[in-house]
Write a protein that holds these residues in place. Sequence first.
Motif, PDB file in Angstrom:
ATOM      1  N   GLU A 140       0.823  -1.210   0.000  1.00  0.00           N
ATOM      2  CA  GLU A 140       0.000   0.000   0.000  1.00  0.00           C
ATOM      3  C   GLU A 140       0.856   1.258   0.000  1.00  0.00           C
ATOM      4  O   GLU A 140       0.558   2.231  -0.695  1.00  0.00           O
ATOM      5  N   VAL A 141       1.938   1.229   0.768  1.00  0.00           N
ATOM      6  CA  VAL A 141       2.828   2.395   0.829  1.00  0.00           C
ATOM      7  C   VAL A 141       3.485   2.634  -0.526  1.00  0.00           C
ATOM      8  O   VAL A 141       3.561   3.769  -1.011  1.00  0.00           O
ATOM      9  N   LEU A 142       3.952   1.567  -1.164  1.00  0.00           N
ATOM     10  CA  LEU A 142       4.597   1.701  -2.475  1.00  0.00           C
ATOM     11  C   LEU A 142       3.638   2.266  -3.513  1.00  0.00           C
ATOM     12  O   LEU A 142       4.012   3.148  -4.303  1.00  0.00           O
ATOM     13  N   LEU A 143       2.425   1.776  -3.524  1.00  0.00           N
ATOM     14  CA  LEU A 143       1.448   2.271  -4.492  1.00  0.00           C
ATOM     15  C   LEU A 143       1.114   3.736  -4.229  1.00  0.00           C
ATOM     16  O   LEU A 143       0.867   4.502  -5.166  1.00  0.00           O
ATOM     17  N   GLU A 144       1.117   4.137  -2.980  1.00  0.00           N
ATOM     18  CA  GLU A 144       0.853   5.536  -2.651  1.00  0.00           C
ATOM     19  C   GLU A 144       1.999   6.421  -3.124  1.00  0.00           C
ATOM     20  O   GLU A 144       1.785   7.511  -3.664  1.00  0.00           O
ATOM     21  N   ILE A 145       3.232   5.959  -2.935  1.00  0.00           N
ATOM     22  CA  ILE A 145       4.396   6.716  -3.407  1.00  0.00           C
ATOM     23  C   ILE A 145       4.342   6.849  -4.929  1.00  0.00           C
ATOM     24  O   ILE A 145       4.640   7.906  -5.490  1.00  0.00           O
ATOM     25  N   ALA A 146       3.950   5.754  -5.594  1.00  0.00           N
ATOM     26  CA  ALA A 146       3.930   5.747  -7.063  1.00  0.00           C
ATOM     27  C   ALA A 146       2.896   6.704  -7.643  1.00  0.00           C
ATOM     28  O   ALA A 146       2.978   7.068  -8.814  1.00  0.00           O
ATOM     29  N   LYS A 147       1.915   7.146  -6.837  1.00  0.00           N
ATOM     30  CA  LYS A 147       0.886   8.060  -7.338  1.00  0.00           C
ATOM     31  C   LYS A 147       1.461   9.414  -7.733  1.00  0.00           C
ATOM     32  O   LYS A 147       0.966  10.067  -8.647  1.00  0.00           O
ATOM     33  N   PHE A 148       2.477   9.857  -7.015  1.00  0.00           N
ATOM     34  CA  PHE A 148       3.009  11.187  -7.314  1.00  0.00           C
ATOM     35  C   PHE A 148       4.528  11.220  -7.424  1.00  0.00           C
ATOM     36  O   PHE A 148       5.114  12.289  -7.581  1.00  0.00           O
ATOM     37  N   CYS A 149       5.166  10.040  -7.387  1.00  0.00           N
ATOM     38  CA  CYS A 149       6.628   9.987  -7.518  1.00  0.00           C
ATOM     39  C   CYS A 149       7.027   9.074  -8.671  1.00  0.00           C
ATOM     40  O   CYS A 149       6.354   8.090  -8.967  1.00  0.00           O
ATOM     41  N   ASP A 150       8.134   9.422  -9.269  1.00  0.00           N
ATOM     42  CA  ASP A 150       8.780   8.564 -10.260  1.00  0.00           C
ATOM     43  C   ASP A 150       9.671   7.613  -9.468  1.00  0.00           C
ATOM     44  O   ASP A 150      10.721   8.013  -8.976  1.00  0.00           O
ATOM     45  N   ILE A 151       9.247   6.354  -9.305  1.00  0.00           N
ATOM     46  CA  ILE A 151       9.928   5.430  -8.406  1.00  0.00           C
ATOM     47  C   ILE A 151      10.643   4.317  -9.171  1.00  0.00           C
ATOM     48  O   ILE A 151      10.087   3.734 -10.104  1.00  0.00           O
ATOM     49  N   TYR A 152      11.891   4.064  -8.756  1.00  0.00           N
ATOM     50  CA  TYR A 152      12.712   3.004  -9.339  1.00  0.00           C
ATOM     51  C   TYR A 152      13.091   2.017  -8.241  1.00  0.00           C
ATOM     52  O   TYR A 152      13.558   2.418  -7.172  1.00  0.00           O
ATOM     53  N   LEU A 153      12.901   0.723  -8.519  1.00  0.00           N
ATOM     54  CA  LEU A 153      13.346  -0.330  -7.613  1.00  0.00           C
ATOM     55  C   LEU A 153      14.595  -0.978  -8.206  1.00  0.00           C
ATOM     56  O   LEU A 153      14.705  -1.104  -9.430  1.00  0.00           O
ATOM     57  N   MET A 154      15.519  -1.399  -7.349  1.00  0.00           N
ATOM     58  CA  MET A 154      16.784  -1.926  -7.878  1.00  0.00           C
ATOM     59  C   MET A 154      17.447  -2.864  -6.883  1.00  0.00           C
ATOM     60  O   MET A 154      17.214  -2.769  -5.676  1.00  0.00           O
ATOM     61  N   ASP A 155      18.280  -3.764  -7.423  1.00  0.00           N
ATOM     62  CA  ASP A 155      19.109  -4.586  -6.539  1.00  0.00           C
ATOM     63  C   ASP A 155      20.056  -5.460  -7.343  1.00  0.00           C
ATOM     64  O   ASP A 155      19.978  -5.529  -8.575  1.00  0.00           O
ATOM     65  N   SER A 197      25.806   3.244  -8.670  1.00  0.00           N
ATOM     66  CA  SER A 197      25.880   3.933  -9.959  1.00  0.00           C
ATOM     67  C   SER A 197      24.488   4.271 -10.480  1.00  0.00           C
ATOM     68  O   SER A 197      24.257   5.373 -11.007  1.00  0.00           O
ATOM     69  N   PHE A 198      23.542   3.338 -10.331  1.00  0.00           N
ATOM     70  CA  PHE A 198      22.164   3.603 -10.743  1.00  0.00           C
ATOM     71  C   PHE A 198      21.626   4.849 -10.047  1.00  0.00           C
ATOM     72  O   PHE A 198      21.042   5.740 -10.670  1.00  0.00           O
ATOM     73  N   VAL A 199      21.825   4.908  -8.736  1.00  0.00           N
ATOM     74  CA  VAL A 199      21.286   6.026  -7.948  1.00  0.00           C
ATOM     75  C   VAL A 199      21.922   7.336  -8.377  1.00  0.00           C
ATOM     76  O   VAL A 199      21.248   8.357  -8.563  1.00  0.00           O
ATOM     77  N   ARG A 200      23.246   7.327  -8.547  1.00  0.00           N
ATOM     78  CA  ARG A 200      23.935   8.559  -8.945  1.00  0.00           C
ATOM     79  C   ARG A 200      23.441   9.062 -10.293  1.00  0.00           C
ATOM     80  O   ARG A 200      23.294  10.278 -10.507  1.00  0.00           O
ATOM     81  N   GLN A 201      23.168   8.143 -11.216  1.00  0.00           N
ATOM     82  CA  GLN A 201      22.714   8.543 -12.545  1.00  0.00           C
ATOM     83  C   GLN A 201      21.279   9.068 -12.526  1.00  0.00           C
ATOM     84  O   GLN A 201      20.946  10.011 -13.249  1.00  0.00           O
ATOM     85  N   LEU A 202      20.439   8.486 -11.691  1.00  0.00           N
ATOM     86  CA  LEU A 202      19.031   8.877 -11.645  1.00  0.00           C
ATOM     87  C   LEU A 202      18.808  10.157 -10.848  1.00  0.00           C
ATOM     88  O   LEU A 202      17.793  10.831 -11.023  1.00  0.00           O
ATOM     89  N   GLU A 203      19.744  10.498  -9.943  1.00  0.00           N
ATOM     90  CA  GLU A 203      19.670  11.718  -9.136  1.00  0.00           C
ATOM     91  C   GLU A 203      18.300  11.878  -8.463  1.00  0.00           C
ATOM     92  O   GLU A 203      17.586  12.866  -8.696  1.00  0.00           O
ATOM     93  N   PRO A 204      17.905  10.940  -7.602  1.00  0.00           N
ATOM     94  CA  PRO A 204      16.592  11.036  -6.968  1.00  0.00           C
ATOM     95  C   PRO A 204      16.571  12.068  -5.850  1.00  0.00           C
ATOM     96  O   PRO A 204      17.615  12.501  -5.354  1.00  0.00           O
ATOM     97  N   ASP A 205      15.356  12.446  -5.441  1.00  0.00           N
ATOM     98  CA  ASP A 205      15.202  13.274  -4.244  1.00  0.00           C
ATOM     99  C   ASP A 205      15.383  12.428  -2.988  1.00  0.00           C
ATOM    100  O   ASP A 205      15.836  12.919  -1.955  1.00  0.00           O
ATOM    101  N   TRP A 206      15.013  11.145  -3.086  1.00  0.00           N
ATOM    102  CA  TRP A 206      15.135  10.207  -1.977  1.00  0.00           C
ATOM    103  C   TRP A 206      15.738   8.892  -2.477  1.00  0.00           C
ATOM    104  O   TRP A 206      15.410   8.426  -3.568  1.00  0.00           O
ATOM    105  N   HIS A 207      16.600   8.300  -1.634  1.00  0.00           N
ATOM    106  CA  HIS A 207      17.036   6.918  -1.872  1.00  0.00           C
ATOM    107  C   HIS A 207      16.808   6.128  -0.597  1.00  0.00           C
ATOM    108  O   HIS A 207      17.098   6.600   0.506  1.00  0.00           O
ATOM    109  N   ILE A 208      16.295   4.909  -0.752  1.00  0.00           N
ATOM    110  CA  ILE A 208      15.993   4.036   0.387  1.00  0.00           C
ATOM    111  C   ILE A 208      16.836   2.787   0.268  1.00  0.00           C
ATOM    112  O   ILE A 208      16.831   2.120  -0.772  1.00  0.00           O
TER     113      ILE A 208
END
Length: 256
Positions: A140-155, A197-208
């Motif tokens: 539920e939290v992820l779907l709420e974030i996705a409503k107004f954020c450009d979200i990338y998952l990675m690993d 490297s992914f995070v640095r290239q995407l330059e997000p406002d938040w990283h988790i």
Amino acid sequence: MSFELLNYFIFILQKLRSLTTLAAIGITLLFAWKMLRTPQEQPQRPRRRAATSPSNTSSRSRPGPGALAPTDACTSSADSRAHDAINQLFQPANLTLEQLVRHKLSEGRRVTCRLLGVILEETTPEELQNHATVRPSVVEVLLEIAKFCDIYLMDRILDDESEEKVLSALSEAGLFAGGGLIKEKVLFCSTENGRTSFVRQLEPDWHIDTSPEIVHQLARFIKYQLHISPQRPERIASNVFSSTSLEQYFGGLDQR
């Protein structure tokens, strides 16, 4: 007699035309004189000159690893204090999940997030070779974030089969349905440095993330970070927050 009268009228008209022309020229010259004189009569306002330094005169470039401009550090610290103040003002009892997510993210528009230990029950790439399980409480939290954020998952993964298991688990959890997450924005790499490297290239406002090493490396470059850890570690930097889980942080149960 009429001929002389006609000549007299012509003479009068020529005189009037000459006077009109002279008047027009005079008015034009008067306006031109005023326009030229006006800038000189206006007092000049003193201008503030910003203090110059060698760093100001050079072109701005993105700081390399291990280097952080003092102004960036001050801005990050001020932003962090503002973020803390917002979290204190908005209590979970009075807000919906959507409002909590927006306030916790400080209106950030791009988020990057690790899969292992945050979205998935599994915590190592080796476990993904056997199975991948999405934590139900995080959906539920992820779907709420996705409503107004450009979200990338990675690993990091060890083989292609692990990638298929992860994508299948995310799909079965409903994260790709109804305008939720985007499948193409789930990224995989073969090393921990690849995730950095992914995070640095995407330059997000938040990283988790769950890795203290990666969180520490990115603290100089990412505006905000959320460090997920079962223990409550010491704060790595002023712009790094911590919680035992993603849903607990956005559920407002976590007090920093």
